[in-house]
Design an enzyme around this catalytic site. Structure first.
Site, mmCIF file in Angstrom:
data_model
loop_
_atom_site.group_PDB
_atom_site.id
_atom_site.type_symbol
_atom_site.label_atom_id
_atom_site.label_comp_id
_atom_site.label_asym_id
_atom_site.label_seq_id
_atom_site.Cartn_x
_atom_site.Cartn_y
_atom_site.Cartn_z
ATOM 1 N N ASP A 1 -16.463 -14.245 0.488
ATOM 2 C CA ASP A 1 -16.252 -12.807 0.650
ATOM 3 C C ASP A 1 -16.147 -12.468 2.139
ATOM 4 O O ASP A 1 -16.986 -12.923 2.931
ATOM 5 C CB ASP A 1 -17.471 -12.109 0.017
ATOM 6 C CG ASP A 1 -17.257 -10.632 -0.193
ATOM 7 O OD1 ASP A 1 -16.638 -9.984 0.672
ATOM 8 O OD2 ASP A 1 -17.729 -10.121 -1.228
ATOM 9 N N ALA B 1 -7.158 -9.398 2.882
ATOM 10 C CA ALA B 1 -8.149 -9.182 1.816
ATOM 11 C C ALA B 1 -8.419 -7.694 1.647
ATOM 12 O O ALA B 1 -8.734 -6.995 2.612
ATOM 13 C CB ALA B 1 -9.449 -9.911 2.146
ATOM 14 N N GLU C 1 -9.182 -4.453 -1.699
ATOM 15 C CA GLU C 1 -8.924 -3.858 -3.007
ATOM 16 C C GLU C 1 -7.667 -3.023 -2.776
ATOM 17 O O GLU C 1 -7.630 -2.180 -1.865
ATOM 18 C CB GLU C 1 -10.094 -2.962 -3.421
ATOM 19 C CG GLU C 1 -11.347 -3.736 -3.801
ATOM 20 C CD GLU C 1 -11.172 -4.569 -5.071
ATOM 21 O OE1 GLU C 1 -10.333 -4.197 -5.915
ATOM 22 O OE2 GLU C 1 -11.862 -5.589 -5.213
ATOM 23 N N THR D 1 -1.244 -0.067 5.512
ATOM 24 C CA THR D 1 -0.236 0.450 4.562
ATOM 25 C C THR D 1 0.358 1.777 5.033
ATOM 26 O O THR D 1 -0.313 2.547 5.749
ATOM 27 C CB THR D 1 -0.893 0.655 3.173
ATOM 28 O OG1 THR D 1 -0.058 1.486 2.367
ATOM 29 C CG2 THR D 1 -2.240 1.366 3.272
ATOM 30 N N ASP D 2 1.573 2.060 4.578
ATOM 31 C CA ASP D 2 2.177 3.361 4.907
ATOM 32 C C ASP D 2 1.465 4.514 4.191
ATOM 33 O O ASP D 2 1.694 5.681 4.506
ATOM 34 C CB ASP D 2 3.681 3.377 4.569
ATOM 35 C CG ASP D 2 3.993 3.214 3.073
ATOM 36 O OD1 ASP D 2 3.061 2.950 2.278
ATOM 37 O OD2 ASP D 2 5.180 3.349 2.713
ATOM 38 N N GLU D 3 0.593 4.182 3.214
ATOM 39 C CA GLU D 3 -0.098 5.252 2.470
ATOM 40 C C GLU D 3 -1.087 6.005 3.350
ATOM 41 O O GLU D 3 -1.521 7.098 2.993
ATOM 42 C CB GLU D 3 -0.791 4.672 1.229
ATOM 43 C CG GLU D 3 0.215 3.999 0.312
ATOM 44 C CD GLU D 3 -0.285 3.729 -1.098
ATOM 45 O OE1 GLU D 3 -1.222 4.383 -1.552
ATOM 46 O OE2 GLU D 3 0.311 2.834 -1.735
ATOM 47 N N TYR E 1 -8.201 4.792 -2.113
ATOM 48 C CA TYR E 1 -7.661 3.542 -1.526
ATOM 49 C C TYR E 1 -7.118 3.795 -0.124
ATOM 50 O O TYR E 1 -7.490 3.124 0.845
ATOM 51 C CB TYR E 1 -6.554 2.980 -2.433
ATOM 52 C CG TYR E 1 -5.616 2.010 -1.729
ATOM 53 C CD1 TYR E 1 -6.062 0.757 -1.331
ATOM 54 C CD2 TYR E 1 -4.291 2.359 -1.429
ATOM 55 C CE1 TYR E 1 -5.214 -0.135 -0.665
ATOM 56 C CE2 TYR E 1 -3.436 1.484 -0.779
ATOM 57 C CZ TYR E 1 -3.905 0.233 -0.399
ATOM 58 O OH TYR E 1 -3.073 -0.631 0.275
ATOM 59 N N LYS F 1 -8.219 2.469 3.760
ATOM 60 C CA LYS F 1 -7.309 1.741 4.656
ATOM 61 C C LYS F 1 -7.204 2.464 6.007
ATOM 62 O O LYS F 1 -7.176 1.825 7.062
ATOM 63 C CB LYS F 1 -5.917 1.593 4.020
ATOM 64 C CG LYS F 1 -5.867 0.759 2.758
ATOM 65 C CD LYS F 1 -6.280 -0.687 2.953
ATOM 66 C CE LYS F 1 -5.256 -1.509 3.710
ATOM 67 N NZ LYS F 1 -5.682 -2.953 3.792
ATOM 68 N N ASN G 1 5.813 -0.097 0.068
ATOM 69 C CA ASN G 1 5.528 -0.818 -1.192
ATOM 70 C C ASN G 1 6.272 -2.144 -1.247
ATOM 71 O O ASN G 1 7.497 -2.175 -1.097
ATOM 72 C CB ASN G 1 5.972 0.019 -2.392
ATOM 73 C CG ASN G 1 5.046 1.186 -2.641
ATOM 74 O OD1 ASN G 1 4.927 2.073 -1.803
ATOM 75 N ND2 ASN G 1 4.401 1.198 -3.785
ATOM 76 N N LEU H 1 3.473 -1.019 -10.243
ATOM 77 C CA LEU H 1 4.586 -0.533 -11.066
ATOM 78 C C LEU H 1 5.556 -1.632 -11.519
ATOM 79 O O LEU H 1 5.793 -1.795 -12.719
ATOM 80 C CB LEU H 1 5.371 0.561 -10.320
ATOM 81 C CG LEU H 1 6.553 1.124 -11.119
ATOM 82 C CD1 LEU H 1 6.079 1.929 -12.307
ATOM 83 C CD2 LEU H 1 7.456 1.981 -10.236
ATOM 84 N N PRO I 1 5.227 3.020 -19.068
ATOM 85 C CA PRO I 1 4.552 4.272 -18.706
ATOM 86 C C PRO I 1 5.013 4.794 -17.344
ATOM 87 O O PRO I 1 4.936 4.086 -16.337
ATOM 88 C CB PRO I 1 3.065 3.868 -18.655
ATOM 89 C CG PRO I 1 3.074 2.393 -18.386
ATOM 90 C CD PRO I 1 4.375 1.843 -18.867
ATOM 91 N N ARG J 1 9.340 5.792 -3.591
ATOM 92 C CA ARG J 1 8.737 4.749 -2.772
ATOM 93 C C ARG J 1 9.857 3.998 -2.056
ATOM 94 O O ARG J 1 10.990 3.935 -2.546
ATOM 95 C CB ARG J 1 7.922 3.760 -3.626
ATOM 96 C CG ARG J 1 6.744 4.409 -4.392
ATOM 97 C CD ARG J 1 5.654 4.872 -3.439
ATOM 98 N NE ARG J 1 4.475 5.399 -4.090
ATOM 99 C CZ ARG J 1 4.233 6.714 -4.298
ATOM 100 N NH1 ARG J 1 5.126 7.619 -3.938
ATOM 101 N NH2 ARG J 1 3.111 7.100 -4.845
#
Ligand code: NAD
Ligand code: TYD
Length: 343
Positions: free
Chosen positions: A58, A81, A83, A124-126, A149, A153, A178, A189, A204, A213
């Site tokens: 970990d 690493a 989530e 991430t771009d998020e 999330y 980040k 993405n 997705l 879905p 995205r």
């Protein structure tokens, strides 16, 4: 040989990165991975033993990270690493805080005690938040994360830069859009839709399906990360994206066409399985990044066209149904029911 400590190298992007750098015999990888539901040792199978050492552990275990750094004296750390799935962070944010923030702090502290030449953190771009109707983000845009999330980040990015300023650590951060391609866990997705297509299940689509995205082929991202690792400026952030903006409806329709072509079945019948389900809470309508900096400073550019990449990805999953069955045999069923039974 140049040694790199890769964390999360049994996940989707990490394993593609490990395969990319092991294709060059001058690199060696030490892969530290906790093998969570998203990590799979098969993802890095058949690589030369003298180029790859796997350590099961970990990133939050600072003693272990320090032991590895002391033994291996790597040139760089590349931290994949995490989530990584927004819907899981909505169900329970705790593991996200633990790994995505606590784990990063553990790596940073270990690197203070055992210096490396580069500390490349994968973001991430998020972190920029929802870009609907707005200009694409450059690296200096404010952070405005929407999901738990993305918030973890963004926190990790800030922590990395605080260690740069306070302790002089050689931090570089990439923020990609993405990714899609081989070895992506079928909760995201594209692999989820392909898996459902093969298993005669519905497709879905959250809300109206018009969310956008920017899809980046995973091998393009990995080449971008390697360029930044070798040529990026210390203390800098690099956006990495392909500019392939698509709505989720465009994506599901293209997947129906690719599956129908490959299996010789009727595309109209597949499209009838598209189901509009309850929207994700806090769902960002659009992500968009400006990637001029990485292009100008490293010469990187994406090479995969979305239509071609998507077809190759569908082919990969159809050729690896054993892999899909294996990674979805454990807790996947429970997760799937908890997200989709109510939707
Ligand atoms: P993934 O979920 O497929 O893989 C994560 C890997 O990290 C797994 O192998 C898992 O076992 C390992 N891991 C998790 N917690 C750990 C811990 N505490 N210690 C050691 N290992 C641990 O993720 P991914 O999609 O490959 O994403 C990799 C990185 O890229 C993440 O940091 C993610 O935030 C970022 N990112 C992903 C995307 C995307 O589209 N997938 C886009 C932008 C950024
Ligand atoms: P995802 O792959 O989870 O990536 P992210 O949320 O990090 O962008 O989702 C991509 C888009 O697809 C996002 O707008 C949410 C949507 N989506 C669905 O419509 N249905 C699904 O079952 C999933 C997993 C995602």
């Amino acid at each position: 040989m140049k040694t790199v400590l890769v964390t999360g190298g049994c996940g989707f992007i990490g394993s593609n990165f490990v395969r990319l750098i092991c294709a060059d015999p001058s690199w060696r990888v030490v892969n530290l991975d906790a093998l969570t539901y998203a990590g799979n040792l098969e993802n890095t199978a058949n690589l030369p033993a003298d180029q790859l050492r796997f350590v099961h552990g970990d990133i939050c275990d600072r003693g272990l990270v320090e032991k590895i750094l002391k033994e291996e004296r790597p040139w760089a750390i590349v931290n994949f690493a995490a989530e990584s799935h927004v819907d899981r962070s909505i169900l329970d944010a705790s593991p996200f805080l633990q790994t995505n923030i606590g784990g990063v702090q553990s790596l940073l502290e270990a690197a203070r005690n055992h210096p490396v030449e580069r500390f490349l953190h994968i973001s991430t771009d998020e972190v920029y938040g929802d870009k609907e109707g707005k200009r694409a983000s450059t690296e200096d845009f404010p952070l405005c994360p929407s999901s738990p999330y993305a918030a973890t980040k963004a926190a990790a990015d800030l922590l990395c830069f605080s260690y740069r300023r306070t302790y002089g650590l050689p931090i570089i951060v990439t923020r990609s859009s993405n990714n899609y391609g081989p070895y992506q866990f079928p909760e995201k997705l594209i692999p989820l839709l392909i898996r459902n297509g093969l298993n005669h299940l519905d497709f879905p689509i959250y809300g109206d399906g018009k969310q956008i995205r920017d899809w980046l082929y995973v091998e393009d991202n990995c080449r971008g990360i390697l360029s930044v690792l070798e040529k990026g400026q210390m203390g800098s952030i690099y956006n990495i994206g392909a500019g392939e903006e698509r709505t989720n409806l465009d994506v599901v329709e293209a997947i129906c066409v690719a599956i129908a072509d490959r299996l010789g079945i009727d595309v109209a019948a597949l499209k009838k399985r598209i189901r509009y389900v309850t929207d994700r809470p806090g769902h960002d309508r659009r992500y968009a990044i400006d990637t001029s900096k990485v292009r100008a400073e490293t010469g990187w550019q994406p090479s995969m066209d979305f239509a071609v990449g998507l077809k190759q990805t569908v082919d990969w999953y159809l050729d690896h149904t054993d892999w899909i069955a294996h990674v979805t045999s454990g807790e996947y069923r429970k997760y799937y029911d908890s997200v989709y039974s109510q939707a």
